[in-house]
Design an enzyme around this catalytic site. Structure first.
Site, PDB file in Angstrom:
ATOM      1  N   HIS A 153      -8.704   2.586  -2.298  1.00 45.83           N
ATOM      2  CA  HIS A 153      -7.207   2.286  -2.231  1.00 45.83           C
ATOM      3  C   HIS A 153      -6.799   1.699  -3.826  1.00 45.83           C
ATOM      4  CE1 HIS A 153      -3.642   0.897   0.175  1.00 45.83           C
ATOM      5  NE2 HIS A 153      -3.353   0.203  -0.817  1.00 45.83           N
ATOM      6  N   ASN A 213       0.520   2.593  -4.707  1.00 54.49           N
ATOM      7  CA  ASN A 213      -0.484   3.183  -4.603  1.00 54.49           C
ATOM      8  C   ASN A 213      -0.420   4.586  -5.445  1.00 54.49           C
ATOM      9  OD1 ASN A 213      -2.790   4.781  -2.994  1.00 54.49           O
ATOM     10  ND2 ASN A 213      -3.111   2.774  -2.114  1.00 54.49           N
ATOM     11  N   CYS A 234       3.282  -4.618  -4.138  1.00 49.09           N
ATOM     12  CA  CYS A 234       2.685  -5.917  -3.740  1.00 49.09           C
ATOM     13  C   CYS A 234       3.787  -6.975  -4.084  1.00 49.09           C
ATOM     14  CB  CYS A 234       1.356  -6.066  -4.313  1.00 49.09           C
ATOM     15  SG  CYS A 234       0.524  -7.941  -3.592  1.00 49.09           S
ATOM     16  N   ARG A 280       3.581   2.624   5.977  1.00 49.30           N
ATOM     17  CA  ARG A 280       3.269   1.364   6.114  1.00 49.30           C
ATOM     18  C   ARG A 280       3.383   0.574   4.872  1.00 49.30           C
ATOM     19  NH1 ARG A 280       0.162  -2.821   4.691  1.00 49.30           N
ATOM     20  NH2 ARG A 280      -1.532  -1.313   4.589  1.00 49.30           N
ATOM     21  N   ASP A 281       2.180   0.883   4.113  1.00 47.83           N
ATOM     22  CA  ASP A 281       1.976   0.067   2.781  1.00 47.83           C
ATOM     23  C   ASP A 281       3.204   0.290   2.000  1.00 47.83           C
ATOM     24  OD1 ASP A 281       1.073  -1.469   1.082  1.00 47.83           O
ATOM     25  OD2 ASP A 281      -0.418   0.183   0.245  1.00 47.83           O
ATOM     26  N   HIS A 341      -3.951   1.037  -6.562  1.00 45.74           N
ATOM     27  CA  HIS A 341      -2.730   1.095  -7.163  1.00 45.74           C
ATOM     28  C   HIS A 341      -2.734   1.358  -8.619  1.00 45.74           C
ATOM     29  CE1 HIS A 341      -0.513  -1.074  -3.847  1.00 45.74           C
ATOM     30  NE2 HIS A 341      -1.750  -1.091  -3.400  1.00 45.74           N
TER      31      HIS A 341
END
Length: 323
Positions: free
Chosen positions: A231, A273, A264, A39-40, A233
């Site tokens: 979480h 990430n 992002c 997803r991310d 990055h």
């Protein structure tokens, strides 16, 4: 020399849990990795990734031993075309026993669609920065929390678990440093609404062990340690040090993205990430149990990078390939 490197890597890849007893009691012996790559990691890809590739990716991650895999997002295809196959993915992946497959649902319409597709866990996504919230979801932080209330109410009525994300917990590309007190207040509100876990996101990767310490010192006064995940990055190469600092606080849930996929769109230059392979390798070397087969994970990372026509951002994946 090559043989010595192979021997060392084999030992570290399959490290024994005995090492855990040598460490501080505050560091968990077991860590649950939340895999966010499907997803991310993929949501901002410019070229549409075939549904079959996404399904193969998720099935491979399940086979590698990940226990939580965020598979897709139920958002409008107009805003995130990459996630337009959300229902097809959720319905066609192999659902392994004991594995959770949460999906992101930014509004009630998305929640209802997710439930129809068989979702058993969802995520909501807020921000600690007013500017970021307005850029990302076109509303203030307070408005975003109010918008989540009907989702939480509907989910709890259906006994569906809800995980909360808070982005920009350390810094914002528009506002700069973010006060830990702001983050703690949002954590309290998310928990009051019924989220079982809150993931603290350093969206643009500006955090360091020092700023993470300041953040956790405040946040863990508002929440129990077992309600918090992290979480991070890796924009400035600080993701692993920040994870290590979080482990020292007793946090045992870490988000990661296979081969470091992601970024992002609202933070120029922000990298993905923490790479799941790198996180697992570090934890193996510390004697911390994850349940993940790192060799299978490396293969999955290579698969998705091949399909995306790019090199892996995981240092472990790249190093292991050379050896």
């Amino acid at each position: 020399m090559i043989q010595l490197l192979k021997k060392f890597c084999t030992i570290n890849l399959k490290s024994s849990r005995k090492c855990c007893t040598l460490m501080s009691g505050s560091i968990p012996c077991d860590v649950r990795i939340v895999e966010v790559g499907p997803r991310d990691g993929l949501q901002n890809e410019k070229q549409i990734v075939p549904t079959s590739v996404k399904i193969n990716l998720i099935n491979g991650l399940s086979a590698a031993g990940l226990k939580t895999i965020e598979v897709t997002s139920f958002v409008s295809p107009k805003w995130v075309p990459q996630m337009s196959d959300n229902s097809e993915i959720l319905k066609n992946i192999i659902k392994y026993p004991g594995v959770s497959y949460p999906v992101l649902t930014p509004n009630l319409k998305g929640f209802e669609a997710a439930v129809c597709a068989g979702a058993e866990e969802i995520s909501i996504f807020g921000a600690a920065s007013e500017s970021f919230s307005k850029k990302n979801i076109n509303c203030t932080v307070t408005q975003s929390i109010d918008n989540f209330r009907p989702i939480l109410k509907a989910a709890l009525e259906k006994k569906i678990k809800v995980r909360g994300y808070i982005s920009t917990v350390v810094g914002c590309p528009y506002e700069g440093p973010i006060s830990p007190i702001k983050v703690a207040k949002i954590v309290e509100k998310f928990l009051d609404m019924g989220c079982y876990e809150i993931s603290l996101g350093d969206t643009i990767g500006v955090g360091t062990p020092g700023s993470i310490k300041k953040l956790l010192d405040v946040v863990l006064k508002a929440a129990d340690v077992d309600q918090i995940a992290v979480h991070y990055h890796d924009t400035y190469g600080q993701a692993l040090p920040n994870i290590l600092k979080s482990l020292e606080y007793g946090i045992s849930v870490v988000d990661a993205s296979v081969s470091g996929l992601g970024g992002c769109p609202y933070a120029k230059g922000a990298s993905g990430n923490a790479a799941t392979e790198d996180v697992v390798y570090m934890l193996n070397g510390m004697g911390v149990e994850t349940g993940v087969d790192i060799e299978k994970l490396i293969d999955v990372g290579r698969y998705i990078c091949h399909e995306l026509h790019r090199n892996s951002d995981s240092k472990v994946n790249r190093a292991y390939k050379k050896i």
